[in-house]
Design an enzyme around this catalytic site. Sequence first.
Site, PDB file in Angstrom:
ATOM      1  N   CYS A 114       0.726  -1.286  -0.170  1.00 53.27           N
ATOM      2  CA  CYS A 114      -0.185   0.043  -0.002  1.00 53.27           C
ATOM      3  C   CYS A 114       0.823   1.333  -0.016  1.00 53.27           C
ATOM      4  CB  CYS A 114      -0.736   0.014   1.110  1.00 53.27           C
ATOM      5  SG  CYS A 114      -2.171  -1.289   1.057  1.00 53.27           S
ATOM      6  N   HIS A 250      -3.346   7.354   1.959  1.00 56.71           N
ATOM      7  CA  HIS A 250      -3.832   6.325   1.603  1.00 56.71           C
ATOM      8  C   HIS A 250      -5.346   5.795   1.998  1.00 56.71           C
ATOM      9  CE1 HIS A 250      -4.002   1.960   0.794  1.00 56.71           C
ATOM     10  NE2 HIS A 250      -3.766   1.559   1.993  1.00 56.71           N
ATOM     11  N   ASN A 280     -10.149   0.008  -0.427  1.00 56.24           N
ATOM     12  CA  ASN A 280      -8.745   0.029  -0.385  1.00 56.24           C
ATOM     13  C   ASN A 280      -7.962  -0.537  -1.603  1.00 56.24           C
ATOM     14  OD1 ASN A 280      -6.004  -0.325   0.191  1.00 56.24           O
ATOM     15  ND2 ASN A 280      -6.250  -1.158   2.309  1.00 56.24           N
TER      16      ASN A 280
END
Length: 323
Positions: A114, A250, A280
Amino acid sequence: MTLRAVVRGVGHYLPERVVPNSEFEDMVDTSDEWIVARTGIERRHFAAEGQTTSDMAAEAARRALDMAGLEPSDIDAIIVATSTADLTFPSAATMVQDRIGMTGGFAFDVQAVCAGFVFALANANALIVSGQAKRVIVIGAETFSRILDWEDRTTCVLFGDGAGALILEAQEGGGTTADRGILSTDLNSDGRHRDILYVDGGVSTQSTGHLRMQGKEVFRHAVEKLAETAHAALDKAGLGADDVDWIVPHQANLRIIKSTASKMGVGMDRVVVTVQDHGNTSAASIPLALSVGVERGQIKEGDLVVTEAIGGGLAWGSVVLRW
């Protein structure tokens, strides 16, 4: 004069299939209310059968090129941040290079889960300020739907697919914080925490594996480390939280985003949030949010933007840039 890596264009791509929370109610013991309350996610996009990470990355790159008014031949390098490349090798970046018709330069992947896009931005910045490249396409792209355990309600509802691209160009600045472009970066990792977020398979173990996560531990590390890295990058640039126009974090979990903004002393009115629509998307989440932020009219030329992310490894970092 100081050489800066300045944003020339952005673009993003999302698969056509939109998956609302309600689709999971027949698969696992969950509900739309439960998912929204704990994550802020309302829907996400899943890649179509046969659609790959490089397919999406190439489309995002084309859109960034269109916005910048550039041709593939104007680009010196492509960096793709991904943990879900099409093949073990070659890199997804070389596949993008071929798909967009770029026959010169070089291309490679970065894998920091990520945090991948932040790491890729830092690498692109280094290539530009060292004179090795004039223009670099930096892409975050993922098909996390291919590595989810559909029986694990704590993880399968969290992730989505997509891609975002940003073009950086070498431009001269005055060497001050008023310059456009990347002003500072901060990268970190700590392999001791690998077991709280990982995929239990890989090439040398001869299995694909599924994503595994200890949610509470990830949350604890995320809030602490994201605020720390953002402050560290701001300190390196000689700036503070009051100077920030937009945080583009993020997009993992709305509670993490809110908690991090609070620890930084920045109001949510200065945070770009897309997690409700995308879930996500790992390395794709920041470039997706940057592109959407520009599309919405939130991020404008001259704005000071802070991006920060954390992912498996653990790996985390941030970038301060003036749009």
